[in-house]
Design a protein around this motif. Structure first.
Motif, PDB file in Angstrom:
ATOM      1  N   VAL A   1      -8.243   0.343   6.458  1.00  0.00           N
ATOM      2  CA  VAL A   1      -7.318   1.156   5.628  1.00  0.00           C
ATOM      3  C   VAL A   1      -6.156   1.540   6.009  1.00  0.00           C
ATOM      4  O   VAL A   1      -6.343   2.547   6.567  1.00  0.00           O
ATOM      5  N   GLY A   2      -4.917   0.712   5.659  1.00  0.00           N
ATOM      6  CA  GLY A   2      -3.662   1.733   6.335  1.00  0.00           C
ATOM      7  C   GLY A   2      -3.508   0.418   7.424  1.00  0.00           C
ATOM      8  O   GLY A   2      -2.274   0.093   7.837  1.00  0.00           O
ATOM      9  N   MET A   3      -4.104  -0.195   8.197  1.00  0.00           N
ATOM     10  CA  MET A   3      -3.416  -1.540   8.986  1.00  0.00           C
ATOM     11  C   MET A   3      -2.777  -1.871   8.509  1.00  0.00           C
ATOM     12  O   MET A   3      -2.459  -2.341   7.019  1.00  0.00           O
ATOM     13  N   GLY A   4      -1.536  -2.298   9.281  1.00  0.00           N
ATOM     14  CA  GLY A   4      -0.656  -3.535   9.155  1.00  0.00           C
ATOM     15  C   GLY A   4       0.762  -3.011   8.951  1.00  0.00           C
ATOM     16  O   GLY A   4       1.626  -2.945   8.829  1.00  0.00           O
ATOM     17  N   LYS A   5       0.845  -1.481   8.435  1.00  0.00           N
ATOM     18  CA  LYS A   5       1.551  -0.913   7.716  1.00  0.00           C
ATOM     19  C   LYS A   5       2.959  -0.518   8.481  1.00  0.00           C
ATOM     20  O   LYS A   5       3.652  -0.645   8.020  1.00  0.00           O
TER      21      LYS A   5
ATOM     22  N   ASP B   1       4.533  -9.690   1.347  1.00  0.00           N
ATOM     23  CA  ASP B   1       5.131 -10.614  -0.150  1.00  0.00           C
ATOM     24  C   ASP B   1       4.900 -11.823  -0.213  1.00  0.00           C
ATOM     25  O   ASP B   1       3.802 -11.590  -1.337  1.00  0.00           O
ATOM     26  N   GLU B   2       5.258 -12.471   0.586  1.00  0.00           N
ATOM     27  CA  GLU B   2       4.235 -14.254  -0.003  1.00  0.00           C
ATOM     28  C   GLU B   2       3.088 -14.208  -0.177  1.00  0.00           C
ATOM     29  O   GLU B   2       2.230 -15.095  -0.752  1.00  0.00           O
ATOM     30  N   ALA B   3       1.968 -13.899   0.315  1.00  0.00           N
ATOM     31  CA  ALA B   3       0.407 -13.672   0.645  1.00  0.00           C
ATOM     32  C   ALA B   3       0.561 -13.155  -1.235  1.00  0.00           C
ATOM     33  O   ALA B   3      -0.583 -13.738  -1.808  1.00  0.00           O
ATOM     34  N   ASP B   4       1.308 -12.071  -1.647  1.00  0.00           N
ATOM     35  CA  ASP B   4       0.914 -11.257  -2.904  1.00  0.00           C
ATOM     36  C   ASP B   4       0.775 -12.052  -3.654  1.00  0.00           C
ATOM     37  O   ASP B   4      -0.367 -12.554  -4.762  1.00  0.00           O
ATOM     38  N   GLU B   5       1.904 -12.472  -3.360  1.00  0.00           N
ATOM     39  CA  GLU B   5       2.655 -13.695  -4.625  1.00  0.00           C
ATOM     40  C   GLU B   5       1.890 -15.033  -4.562  1.00  0.00           C
ATOM     41  O   GLU B   5       1.042 -16.053  -5.499  1.00  0.00           O
TER      42      GLU B   5
ATOM     43  N   SER C   1      -1.553  -7.419  -5.096  1.00  0.00           N
ATOM     44  CA  SER C   1      -1.689  -7.023  -4.211  1.00  0.00           C
ATOM     45  C   SER C   1      -2.542  -7.182  -2.932  1.00  0.00           C
ATOM     46  O   SER C   1      -3.254  -5.804  -2.555  1.00  0.00           O
ATOM     47  N   LEU C   2      -2.966  -8.154  -2.021  1.00  0.00           N
ATOM     48  CA  LEU C   2      -3.395  -7.964  -1.209  1.00  0.00           C
ATOM     49  C   LEU C   2      -2.969  -6.190  -0.527  1.00  0.00           C
ATOM     50  O   LEU C   2      -3.831  -6.498   0.139  1.00  0.00           O
ATOM     51  N   THR C   3      -1.494  -6.403  -0.218  1.00  0.00           N
ATOM     52  CA  THR C   3      -0.558  -5.354   0.139  1.00  0.00           C
ATOM     53  C   THR C   3      -1.355  -3.994  -0.124  1.00  0.00           C
ATOM     54  O   THR C   3      -1.516  -3.343   1.037  1.00  0.00           O
ATOM     55  N   LYS C   4      -1.184  -3.607  -1.310  1.00  0.00           N
ATOM     56  CA  LYS C   4      -1.898  -3.233  -1.915  1.00  0.00           C
ATOM     57  C   LYS C   4      -2.827  -2.271  -0.835  1.00  0.00           C
ATOM     58  O   LYS C   4      -3.716  -0.819  -1.187  1.00  0.00           O
ATOM     59  N   LEU C   5      -4.231  -2.829  -1.103  1.00  0.00           N
ATOM     60  CA  LEU C   5      -5.560  -2.967  -0.543  1.00  0.00           C
ATOM     61  C   LEU C   5      -4.998  -2.945   0.682  1.00  0.00           C
ATOM     62  O   LEU C   5      -5.956  -1.328   1.024  1.00  0.00           O
TER      63      LEU C   5
END
Length: 313
Positions: free
Chosen positions: A16-20, A34-38, A43-47
């Motif tokens: 958790v936190g990787m990529g931030k 953002d494109e991946a989430d869409e 929201s993979l980003t939020k996860l």
């Protein structure tokens, strides 16, 4: 010009936190996330940034998360002019390598490994299969112990990581019994892995059959940069061969030690681990102690690589 190999981590490296930090520092990374989430519809980003860890660790989430993180870092490195001469990835990481080599588009790859994770989870009943890391025995000794195992359970070699570190995979009962025999045969340690299934064993064959159908609908192109395949430990660029080997990869051992040995033989100047963690860098040092390695996972770790890469050889 420096010659570098890019290697990409596989499942187990998620946190958790990787990529931030990369997301905050580089607009191109934010755009990709953002494109991946869409594309995924959630929201993979939020996860990735907030967890919970139990959700991120699920195979269907961990796989696209690790790939997205790795390909975003690769994108930043290539924007700075750092381009590999060869690539490879550990299991799931092979998909990141294929993106870096031009064989897969990033968002297509994110969707593909999300599906791959679901199929792997569904291929064998949860809790019935497992994996274990065997330390301090040769491949030949482990294969001999498995071949002498007379039970009806399935146990296979799964990951040949480096000298003295090999992972076995199969039914829970089979792996436990073989683990006992390996300890008796002189293994320094046999460590059960916290995984949800018997990955890279024959028990994944049902997942590979379903996966092959979906893969055939994905736009896989010839690679611009050679990728070393997990299944063969040989370089591949042909799209049809890449597809075939990705299907076989699900139920075949990852021959990562041989891939690293091949990189050493190619006389690359450094091996760069592109993605979260330093597991693969550790394997590199077990294969070739003096090999120069870099791990790039945040803006701070980008700079040392850029400085070295731009130095006169």
């Amino acid at each position: 010009m420096k010659h570098v190999a890019f290697v990409f981590p596989g499942q187990g490296s998620q946190e958790v936190g990787m990529g931030k930090a990369m997301y905050d520092a580089y607009p191109s990374v934010k755009k990709l996330f953002d494109e991946a989430d869409e594309a995924l519809g959630f929201s993979l980003t939020k996860l990735m940034f907030e967890g919970p860890s139990e959700e991120l660790t699920k195979t269907e989430n961990a796989q696209p998360a690790l790939l997205l993180n790795s390909v975003a870092i690769n994108q930043v490195l290539q924007e700075h002019g750092v381009k590999p001469v060869v690539t490879a990835g550990h299991s799931l990481g092979e998909y990141s390598a294929l993106v870096a080599s031009g064989a897969l588009e990033p968002i297509e790859a994110v969707k593909l490994v999300n599906l791959r994770g679901k199929l792997m989870e569904e291929a064998y009943p949860t809790g019935k299969g497992t994996m274990a890391a065997v330390l301090g025995l040769s491949q030949e000794e482990i294969e001999r112990t498995i071949s002498e195992f007379d039970g009806e359970e399935t146990v296979d070699l799964a990951n040949i990581n480096c000298p003295g570190q090999i992972v076995i995979s199969g039914t829970k009962e089979g792996v436990e019994k073989v683990s006992e025999k390996l300890s008796e045969a002189g293994a320094k340690r046999v460590l059960p892995l916290n995984v949800s299934g018997p990955f890279h064993s024959r028990l994944m064959k049902p997942a590979s059959d379903d996966f092959a159908k979906h893969l055939s609908e994905t736009d896989v192109r010839d690679a611009d940069i050679p990728v070393y395949a997990n299944v063969t430990a040989d370089e591949v660029t042909d799209a049809a061969t890449i597809e075939k080997l990705l299907v076989e990869q699900l139920y075949s051992p990852v021959r990562f030690q041989e891939i690293l040995e091949a990189f050493v033989e190619k006389d690359v100047d450094a091996i760069v681990e592109v993605g979260h963690g330093k597991v693969l860098s550790g394997l590199v040092r077990k294969v070739k102690r003096r090999m120069k390695t870099f791990n790039v996972q945040d803006p701070a770790s980008v700079e040392p690589l850029l400085e070295w890469y731009k130095e006169e050889s």
